[in-house]
Design a protein around this motif. Sequence first.
Motif, PDB file in Angstrom:
ATOM      1  N   MET B   1      35.822  26.789  33.366  1.00 45.96           N
ATOM      2  CA  MET B   1      35.584  27.905  34.271  1.00 45.96           C
ATOM      3  C   MET B   1      35.920  29.084  33.229  1.00 45.96           C
ATOM      4  SD  MET B   1      37.635  28.504  37.542  1.00 45.96           S
ATOM      5  CE  MET B   1      39.202  29.578  37.135  1.00 45.96           C
ATOM      6  N   SER B   2      34.954  30.280  33.460  1.00 43.88           N
ATOM      7  CA  SER B   2      35.365  31.465  32.685  1.00 43.88           C
ATOM      8  C   SER B   2      35.772  32.505  33.513  1.00 43.88           C
ATOM      9  CB  SER B   2      34.052  31.808  31.879  1.00 43.88           C
ATOM     10  OG  SER B   2      33.951  32.877  31.391  1.00 43.88           O
ATOM     11  N   SER B   3      36.772  33.190  32.995  1.00 43.99           N
ATOM     12  CA  SER B   3      37.394  34.362  33.926  1.00 43.99           C
ATOM     13  C   SER B   3      37.425  35.470  33.080  1.00 43.99           C
ATOM     14  CB  SER B   3      38.601  33.939  34.826  1.00 43.99           C
ATOM     15  OG  SER B   3      39.635  33.565  34.044  1.00 43.99           O
ATOM     16  N   SER B   4      37.699  36.613  33.392  1.00 46.04           N
ATOM     17  CA  SER B   4      37.932  37.891  32.579  1.00 46.04           C
ATOM     18  C   SER B   4      38.586  38.740  33.381  1.00 46.04           C
ATOM     19  CB  SER B   4      36.483  38.467  32.167  1.00 46.04           C
ATOM     20  OG  SER B   4      35.771  38.754  33.205  1.00 46.04           O
ATOM     21  N   SER B   5      39.198  39.577  32.394  1.00 48.62           N
ATOM     22  CA  SER B   5      40.010  40.528  33.020  1.00 48.62           C
ATOM     23  C   SER B   5      39.302  42.069  32.933  1.00 48.62           C
ATOM     24  CB  SER B   5      41.214  40.810  32.110  1.00 48.62           C
ATOM     25  OG  SER B   5      41.056  41.152  30.733  1.00 48.62           O
ATOM     26  N   VAL B   6      38.424  42.216  33.750  1.00 47.30           N
ATOM     27  CA  VAL B   6      37.389  43.266  34.040  1.00 47.30           C
ATOM     28  C   VAL B   6      38.144  44.563  34.646  1.00 47.30           C
ATOM     29  CG1 VAL B   6      35.360  44.096  35.150  1.00 47.30           C
ATOM     30  CG2 VAL B   6      35.386  41.717  34.456  1.00 47.30           C
ATOM     31  N   ASN B   7      38.144  45.613  33.872  1.00 51.79           N
ATOM     32  CA  ASN B   7      38.617  46.987  34.536  1.00 51.79           C
ATOM     33  C   ASN B   7      37.678  47.051  35.727  1.00 51.79           C
ATOM     34  OD1 ASN B   7      39.824  49.294  34.992  1.00 51.79           O
ATOM     35  ND2 ASN B   7      39.244  50.212  33.320  1.00 51.79           N
ATOM     36  N   TYR B   8      37.980  46.960  36.903  1.00 51.85           N
ATOM     37  CA  TYR B   8      36.983  47.546  38.045  1.00 51.85           C
ATOM     38  C   TYR B   8      36.774  48.929  38.118  1.00 51.85           C
ATOM     39  CZ  TYR B   8      37.128  42.444  39.163  1.00 51.85           C
ATOM     40  OH  TYR B   8      37.030  41.078  39.136  1.00 51.85           O
ATOM     41  N   LYS B   9      38.004  49.573  37.687  1.00 47.04           N
ATOM     42  CA  LYS B   9      37.722  51.076  37.929  1.00 47.04           C
ATOM     43  C   LYS B   9      36.834  51.784  36.914  1.00 47.04           C
ATOM     44  CE  LYS B   9      41.109  51.852  40.983  1.00 47.04           C
ATOM     45  NZ  LYS B   9      40.770  52.137  42.254  1.00 47.04           N
ATOM     46  N   ASN B  10      36.340  50.934  35.940  1.00 42.37           N
ATOM     47  CA  ASN B  10      35.227  51.639  35.096  1.00 42.37           C
ATOM     48  C   ASN B  10      34.049  51.532  35.860  1.00 42.37           C
ATOM     49  OD1 ASN B  10      32.916  51.552  33.259  1.00 42.37           O
ATOM     50  ND2 ASN B  10      34.558  50.854  31.754  1.00 42.37           N
ATOM     51  N   PHE B  11      33.306  52.670  36.006  1.00 44.01           N
ATOM     52  CA  PHE B  11      32.195  52.962  36.683  1.00 44.01           C
ATOM     53  C   PHE B  11      31.285  52.015  36.558  1.00 44.01           C
ATOM     54  CE2 PHE B  11      27.791  54.502  36.517  1.00 44.01           C
ATOM     55  CZ  PHE B  11      27.548  55.013  37.705  1.00 44.01           C
ATOM     56  N   PHE B  12      30.922  51.249  35.219  1.00 43.34           N
ATOM     57  CA  PHE B  12      29.883  50.344  35.115  1.00 43.34           C
ATOM     58  C   PHE B  12      30.218  48.855  35.557  1.00 43.34           C
ATOM     59  CE2 PHE B  12      29.189  53.671  31.936  1.00 43.34           C
ATOM     60  CZ  PHE B  12      27.832  53.969  32.156  1.00 43.34           C
ATOM     61  N   TYR B  13      31.540  48.513  36.072  1.00 44.28           N
ATOM     62  CA  TYR B  13      31.861  47.233  36.319  1.00 44.28           C
ATOM     63  C   TYR B  13      32.757  47.159  37.645  1.00 44.28           C
ATOM     64  CZ  TYR B  13      31.348  46.435  31.163  1.00 44.28           C
ATOM     65  OH  TYR B  13      30.626  46.477  29.975  1.00 44.28           O
ATOM     66  N   PRO B  14      31.772  47.564  38.754  1.00 49.78           N
ATOM     67  CA  PRO B  14      32.371  47.502  40.132  1.00 49.78           C
ATOM     68  C   PRO B  14      32.383  45.997  40.242  1.00 49.78           C
ATOM     69  CG  PRO B  14      30.139  47.937  40.213  1.00 49.78           C
ATOM     70  CD  PRO B  14      30.340  48.005  38.726  1.00 49.78           C
ATOM     71  N   PRO B  15      33.199  45.349  41.359  1.00 48.80           N
ATOM     72  CA  PRO B  15      33.238  43.774  41.537  1.00 48.80           C
ATOM     73  C   PRO B  15      32.065  43.687  41.962  1.00 48.80           C
ATOM     74  CG  PRO B  15      35.283  45.194  42.616  1.00 48.80           C
ATOM     75  CD  PRO B  15      34.162  45.959  42.070  1.00 48.80           C
ATOM     76  N   GLY B  16      31.232  42.602  41.119  1.00 52.19           N
ATOM     77  CA  GLY B  16      29.985  42.228  41.505  1.00 52.19           C
ATOM     78  C   GLY B  16      28.951  42.553  40.489  1.00 52.19           C
ATOM     79  N   GLY B  17      29.350  43.544  39.687  1.00 50.47           N
ATOM     80  CA  GLY B  17      28.438  44.045  38.630  1.00 50.47           C
ATOM     81  C   GLY B  17      27.615  45.349  39.115  1.00 50.47           C
ATOM     82  N   ASP B  77      37.702  34.702  50.393  1.00 50.11           N
ATOM     83  CA  ASP B  77      38.825  33.723  49.956  1.00 50.11           C
ATOM     84  C   ASP B  77      38.519  32.826  48.844  1.00 50.11           C
ATOM     85  OD1 ASP B  77      41.424  32.911  50.720  1.00 50.11           O
ATOM     86  OD2 ASP B  77      40.460  31.027  51.554  1.00 50.11           O
ATOM     87  N   ALA B  78      37.161  32.386  48.667  1.00 52.10           N
ATOM     88  CA  ALA B  78      36.591  31.667  47.685  1.00 52.10           C
ATOM     89  C   ALA B  78      36.683  32.280  46.166  1.00 52.10           C
ATOM     90  CB  ALA B  78      35.146  31.259  47.840  1.00 52.10           C
ATOM     91  N   VAL B  79      36.415  33.611  46.181  1.00 52.14           N
ATOM     92  CA  VAL B  79      36.498  34.535  45.135  1.00 52.14           C
ATOM     93  C   VAL B  79      37.903  34.428  44.486  1.00 52.14           C
ATOM     94  CG1 VAL B  79      36.271  36.752  44.124  1.00 52.14           C
ATOM     95  CG2 VAL B  79      34.658  35.832  45.546  1.00 52.14           C
ATOM     96  N   HIS B  80      38.786  34.581  45.486  1.00 53.86           N
ATOM     97  CA  HIS B  80      40.126  34.872  45.263  1.00 53.86           C
ATOM     98  C   HIS B  80      40.610  33.488  44.584  1.00 53.86           C
ATOM     99  CE1 HIS B  80      40.989  38.937  46.812  1.00 53.86           C
ATOM    100  NE2 HIS B  80      40.578  38.542  47.759  1.00 53.86           N
ATOM    101  N   GLY B  81      40.108  32.370  45.121  1.00 56.57           N
ATOM    102  CA  GLY B  81      40.526  31.264  44.751  1.00 56.57           C
ATOM    103  C   GLY B  81      40.083  30.918  43.374  1.00 56.57           C
ATOM    104  N   PHE B  82      38.874  31.011  43.117  1.00 55.59           N
ATOM    105  CA  PHE B  82      38.124  31.211  41.724  1.00 55.59           C
ATOM    106  C   PHE B  82      39.058  31.906  40.774  1.00 55.59           C
ATOM    107  CE2 PHE B  82      35.185  31.987  38.368  1.00 55.59           C
ATOM    108  CZ  PHE B  82      34.734  30.525  38.214  1.00 55.59           C
ATOM    109  N   ARG B  83      39.470  33.034  41.145  1.00 57.06           N
ATOM    110  CA  ARG B  83      39.939  34.124  40.142  1.00 57.06           C
ATOM    111  C   ARG B  83      41.466  33.378  39.877  1.00 57.06           C
ATOM    112  NH1 ARG B  83      39.571  39.117  42.947  1.00 57.06           N
ATOM    113  NH2 ARG B  83      37.555  39.437  42.361  1.00 57.06           N
ATOM    114  N   ALA B  84      42.134  32.578  40.979  1.00 56.62           N
ATOM    115  CA  ALA B  84      43.357  32.128  40.770  1.00 56.62           C
ATOM    116  C   ALA B  84      43.329  30.673  40.132  1.00 56.62           C
ATOM    117  CB  ALA B  84      44.158  32.037  41.962  1.00 56.62           C
TER     118      ALA B  84
END
Lengths: 81, 192
Positions: B1-17, B77-84
């Motif tokens: 499983m690959s997770s990353s610490s994306v800064n969602y506040k960045n204009f180019f990286y909203p949650p989902g891309g 809920d699935a996204v939260h589960g995957f992130r955790a």
Amino acid sequence: MKNNLFYTLALLFFLTIANALVSNFSFATKITAVALLMLLAAAKFLLVAFRFMELHKAHGFWKAAMIVLVALIVSGVLIAI
Amino acid sequence: MSSSSVNYKNFFYPPGGILLWIIILVEVITFGFALVALAYNNHLEPEIFASSRGMLNTHLATLNTLLLLVSGYFMADAVHGFRANNLKKAKTGFSMAMVGGLLFVGIKSVEYYGKISMDIGLTTNTFFTYYWLLTGFHLVHVLIGLVILLVLRSDLKKKPEALKLEDVEAGAAFWHLCDLIWLVLFPMLYLI
């Protein structure tokens, strides 16, 4: 977090039921009923966008874009109907 | 499983891309134009729209709205589960979201069958042209969303280490788009 999601779902359910009930009421003017129904729909739209899609974490541009778009749709419908 | 610490506040990286969010904005604008056009035609032909709307099943449409909302809840809920790193929770969330989507398609099929058996088609009147086109395009989105969920769930089961958080978030964002579109279609077609 799970609780937050669950409360959001409960609120969405409440707004959906309210939507269905409002449609059965008799209003003095049609525009009042349409405005109420569309405002409820807009509230649900923004709840899903901000809570389920996590738009609250995003850059201000994306938040503003969604709010402006839904406001334009509701205004457009109210003007056209 | 690959997770990353994306800064969602960045204009180019909203949650989902950013690509998916551009698609979401374009879709909402397109359906928005269609809804304003529907409202305008409602203004031109109020009697036809009122009588046609009376032929729709509001109870089934309300049930479908609730199903999509529950499905969206499980997706989030699935996204939260995957992130955790809770893969069991993520799998359950994907499965439940798919069940909600499949039930939506089933109920919509019952509704369509009822209309077709009453000889109500695309050319019956202006209202039903909008009805078939808008609900039809929305249904296509739900079906595409179900395929995306199926692929994500399959990847999560077979090769979870290869699945990226960005892909899960993008799939979830597309699934929620189906909710967003339906939430504004529902009152315009069934309630007003």
